[in-house]
Write an enzyme that holds these catalytic residues in place. Structure first.
Site, PDB file in Angstrom:
ATOM      1  N   CYS A 162      -7.043   7.450  -1.722  1.00  0.00           N
ATOM      2  CA  CYS A 162      -6.926   8.467  -0.667  1.00  0.00           C
ATOM      3  C   CYS A 162      -6.891   9.886  -1.192  1.00  0.00           C
ATOM      4  O   CYS A 162      -7.035  10.835  -0.419  1.00  0.00           O
ATOM      5  CB  CYS A 162      -5.663   8.225   0.143  1.00  0.00           C
ATOM      6  SG  CYS A 162      -5.879   6.871   1.263  1.00  0.00           S
TER       7      CYS A 162
HETATM    8  N1  CO8 Z   1      -0.499  -5.130  17.506  1.00  0.00           N
HETATM    9  C1  CO8 Z   1       0.754  -5.429  17.954  1.00  0.00           C
HETATM   10  N2  CO8 Z   1       1.812  -5.602  17.134  1.00  0.00           N
HETATM   11  C2  CO8 Z   1       1.593  -5.474  15.797  1.00  0.00           C
HETATM   12  C3  CO8 Z   1       0.324  -5.174  15.271  1.00  0.00           C
HETATM   13  C4  CO8 Z   1      -0.748  -5.020  16.178  1.00  0.00           C
HETATM   14  N3  CO8 Z   1      -1.988  -4.725  15.755  1.00  0.00           N
HETATM   15  N4  CO8 Z   1       0.426  -5.109  13.928  1.00  0.00           N
HETATM   16  C5  CO8 Z   1       1.702  -5.360  13.615  1.00  0.00           C
HETATM   17  N5  CO8 Z   1       2.414  -5.588  14.754  1.00  0.00           N
HETATM   18  C6  CO8 Z   1       3.832  -5.927  14.872  1.00  0.00           C
HETATM   19  C7  CO8 Z   1       4.365  -6.541  13.609  1.00  0.00           C
HETATM   20  O1  CO8 Z   1       4.116  -7.925  13.585  1.00  0.00           O
HETATM   21  C8  CO8 Z   1       5.841  -6.213  13.688  1.00  0.00           C
HETATM   22  O2  CO8 Z   1       6.478  -7.157  14.522  1.00  0.00           O
HETATM   23  P1  CO8 Z   1       7.982  -7.635  14.185  1.00  0.00           P
HETATM   24  O3  CO8 Z   1       8.808  -6.380  14.292  1.00  0.00           O
HETATM   25  O4  CO8 Z   1       8.223  -8.626  15.239  1.00  0.00           O
HETATM   26  O5  CO8 Z   1       7.933  -8.175  12.787  1.00  0.00           O
HETATM   27  C9  CO8 Z   1       5.870  -4.870  14.417  1.00  0.00           C
HETATM   28  O6  CO8 Z   1       4.592  -4.751  15.069  1.00  0.00           O
HETATM   29  C10 CO8 Z   1       6.060  -3.697  13.473  1.00  0.00           C
HETATM   30  O7  CO8 Z   1       5.164  -3.855  12.355  1.00  0.00           O
HETATM   31  P2  CO8 Z   1       5.166  -2.874  11.129  1.00  0.00           P
HETATM   32  O8  CO8 Z   1       6.545  -2.740  10.610  1.00  0.00           O
HETATM   33  O9  CO8 Z   1       4.085  -3.281  10.172  1.00  0.00           O
HETATM   34  O10 CO8 Z   1       4.706  -1.544  11.895  1.00  0.00           O
HETATM   35  P3  CO8 Z   1       4.887  -0.037  11.510  1.00  0.00           P
HETATM   36  O11 CO8 Z   1       5.602   0.618  12.623  1.00  0.00           O
HETATM   37  O12 CO8 Z   1       5.372   0.146  10.136  1.00  0.00           O
HETATM   38  O13 CO8 Z   1       3.382   0.502  11.548  1.00  0.00           O
HETATM   39  C11 CO8 Z   1       1.582   0.998  10.033  1.00  0.00           C
HETATM   40  C12 CO8 Z   1       2.397  -0.078  10.732  1.00  0.00           C
HETATM   41  C13 CO8 Z   1       0.820   1.772  11.099  1.00  0.00           C
HETATM   42  C14 CO8 Z   1       0.598   0.336   9.109  1.00  0.00           C
HETATM   43  C15 CO8 Z   1       2.516   1.959   9.289  1.00  0.00           C
HETATM   44  O14 CO8 Z   1       3.430   1.236   8.506  1.00  0.00           O
HETATM   45  C16 CO8 Z   1       1.791   2.920   8.377  1.00  0.00           C
HETATM   46  O15 CO8 Z   1       0.780   3.520   8.687  1.00  0.00           O
HETATM   47  N6  CO8 Z   1       2.328   3.176   7.231  1.00  0.00           N
HETATM   48  C17 CO8 Z   1       1.760   4.196   6.316  1.00  0.00           C
HETATM   49  C18 CO8 Z   1       0.757   3.573   5.520  1.00  0.00           C
HETATM   50  C19 CO8 Z   1      -0.145   4.542   4.850  1.00  0.00           C
HETATM   51  O16 CO8 Z   1      -0.160   5.729   5.012  1.00  0.00           O
HETATM   52  N7  CO8 Z   1      -0.950   3.975   4.080  1.00  0.00           N
HETATM   53  C20 CO8 Z   1      -1.961   4.685   3.433  1.00  0.00           C
HETATM   54  C21 CO8 Z   1      -3.050   3.735   3.350  1.00  0.00           C
HETATM   55  S1  CO8 Z   1      -4.560   4.472   3.170  1.00  0.00           S
HETATM   56  C22 CO8 Z   1      -4.978   4.546   1.520  1.00  0.00           C
HETATM   57  O17 CO8 Z   1      -4.195   4.698   0.644  1.00  0.00           O
HETATM   58  C23 CO8 Z   1      -6.396   4.375   1.246  1.00  0.00           C
HETATM   59  C24 CO8 Z   1      -6.636   3.167   0.444  1.00  0.00           C
HETATM   60  C25 CO8 Z   1      -8.082   2.987   0.351  1.00  0.00           C
HETATM   61  C26 CO8 Z   1      -8.650   2.537   1.631  1.00  0.00           C
HETATM   62  C27 CO8 Z   1     -10.031   2.123   1.512  1.00  0.00           C
HETATM   63  C28 CO8 Z   1     -10.699   1.840   2.848  1.00  0.00           C
HETATM   64  C29 CO8 Z   1     -10.460   0.499   3.416  1.00  0.00           C
END
Ligand code: CO8
Length: 382
Positions: free
Chosen positions: A161
């Site tokens: 990223c």
């Molecule tokens: N729909 C409904 N519910 C869902 C979904 C969905 N799609 N997905 C997960 N849930 C549920 C989970 O099962 C969980 O349920 P429970 O509480 O019962 O266990 C609940 O929702 C909460 O899940 P999470 O704790 O996972 O949810 P978050 O609130 O943490 O949100 C995110 C998830 C959006 C992924 C968030 O954690 C996030 O964005 N974090 C930051 C991550 C970030 O910035 N990463 C950078 C990555 S990008 C990068 O570095 C580039 C790499 C190279 C990429 C190359 C291209 C592919």
């Protein structure tokens, strides 16, 4: 020369190529849920016996609340929403044809060149940076160099990223060292083929895009909106919390089958919550330290073009630095429209929201993500 002062390298033009197709959250969730229903139906006996777990539906409400994403752009839509495929159907181009990421990059590069008032022949360094390169060699940068008619040299690099900010910093090094006089940094992020559209946790995160920046010495710049880079700060710290194992090594694993190429670790995987918790303090500390070292008060920063992975992360960083909520114009958001576009995100935000700044206005372009990696540039409109 004063310590820590980088003399006179500017971003003299930027460009963004937006792919032709959109996929809304509604379309994505509809297709994912149809896949879940057919999977659960196919395995109903095993699920009933407790031998397999049923898959859960995805929801638009969760996606928008957890990430801020409403839609994404893709280069190839065909195949992604097809529940039997859930992967873009990208035909292999003959080797003699322009590669798809070179094509994306060239569209963005042409706009950046025009904004900088430069001709391709004046570029003598091309850096192609993307989270995942289309191939290891020949470097796609060299293909872009040839297709545009640039001179000098070209190479590919990746820092996930933070590739765009690290690429800009690398171009600065070349300009300062005199190994180049005018550089093009292109970031075609072709994310959609790397997404597991069968994975509820990550199917919504990424979109495709390409960005481009022209860098040169201040005295030669003739673009309309030119930004001097006052400072750059780069940091990396190893973490497995954002990872992919996609590799040329996969096919040499013993007992390999075709199914191995579709396992989750061959796509993007992350521990999103851990990323949130671990990366945010690193980002806030780095920017605060950078401002302190440069003797710049946060009140003198008119705009923060932050990495566009997650709205809650951006709100947190801006709130921490400003000690209040940021207005949209102080930390503009593009991820609602583009989704997470890896290294391109902060450059899209910069490209779309810089023309109203006046000479003397300062801003921060900051990327963060896998590695972990953080790249922060303090810029000033001249
Ligand atoms: N729909 C409904 N519910 C869902 C979904 C969905 N799609 N997905 C997960 N849930 C549920 C989970 O099962 C969980 O349920 P429970 O509480 O019962 O266990 C609940 O929702 C909460 O899940 P999470 O704790 O996972 O949810 P978050 O609130 O943490 O949100 C995110 C998830 C959006 C992924 C968030 O954690 C996030 O964005 N974090 C930051 C991550 C970030 O910035 N990463 C950078 C990555 S990008 C990068 O570095 C580039 C790499 C190279 C990429 C190359 C291209 C592919």
């Amino acid at each position: 020369m004063k310590k820590n002062v980088t003399p006179g390298i500017v971003i003299s033009g930027t460009g963004v190529f937006t792919p032709p197709y959109t996929i809304t959250n509604e379309e994505l969730v509809h297709s994912y849920n149809a896949y879940v229903d057919s999977y659960n139906n196919l395995h109903r006996n095993e699920i009933a016996k407790g031998e397999m777990s049923a898959l859960q539906h995805s929801t638009c409400e969760f996606i928008e609340k957890a990430s801020g994403i409403k839609q994404r752009y893709v280069m190839v839509k065909e195949g992604i929403l097809d529940t039997h495929r859930m992967m873009p159907a990208i035909s292999r181009r003959p080797d003699e044809e322009l590669s798809i990421t070179a094509e994306m990059a060239i569209h963005a590069a042409r706009e950046a060149l025009e904004n900088a008032g430069r001709k391709p022949g004046e570029i003598d360094l091309v850096i192609y940076g993307a989270s995942t390169s289309e191939r290891p060699w020949p470097a796609v940068a060299v293909e872009i160099q040839a297709a545009l008619g640039c001179t000098g040299y070209a190479f590919d690099m990746t820092v996930a990223c933070s590739t765009a900010t690290f690429g800009i910093s690398t171009a600065m090094d070349a300009l300062l060292a005199g190994t180049a006089t005018c550089a093009l940094v292109v970031n075609p992020e072709f994310a959609s083929p790397q997404i597991n559209f069968r994975d509820r946790d990550s199917h919504f995160i990424f979109g495709d895009v390409a960005t481009a920046c022209i860098l040169e010495k201040e005295e030669s710049a003739k673009g309309k909106h030119v930004f001097r880079i006052l400072d750059r700060k780069l940091k990396t710290q190893f973490s497995n919390n954002i990872r992919t194992n996609v590799s040329f090594l996969t096919k040499s694993e013993p007992n390999i089958t075709l199914g191995r190429f579709y396992e989750q670790d061959q796509f993007f995987i992350q521990q999103g919550r851990k990323v949130f918790k671990e990366l945010l303090p690193l980002i806030c500390n780095l920017i605060e330290q950078q401002l302190k070292e440069k003797n710049i008060d946060i009140k003198d920063i008119r705009r923060m073009w932050l990495h566009q992975a997650n709205i809650n992360m951006n709100l947190f960083v801006a709130r921490h630095l400003l000690a209040r909520d940021a207005e949209f114009k102080e930390a503009p958001v593009v991820l609602d429209e583009y989704a997470n576009t890896a290294s391109a995100g902060s450059i899209i935000a910069f490209h779309k929201y810089h023309e109203d700044l006046v000479p003397g206005d300062k801003g921060i372009i900051c990327s963060f993500g896998a590695g972990y990696s953080i790249g922060s540039l303090i810029v000033e409109k001249i």
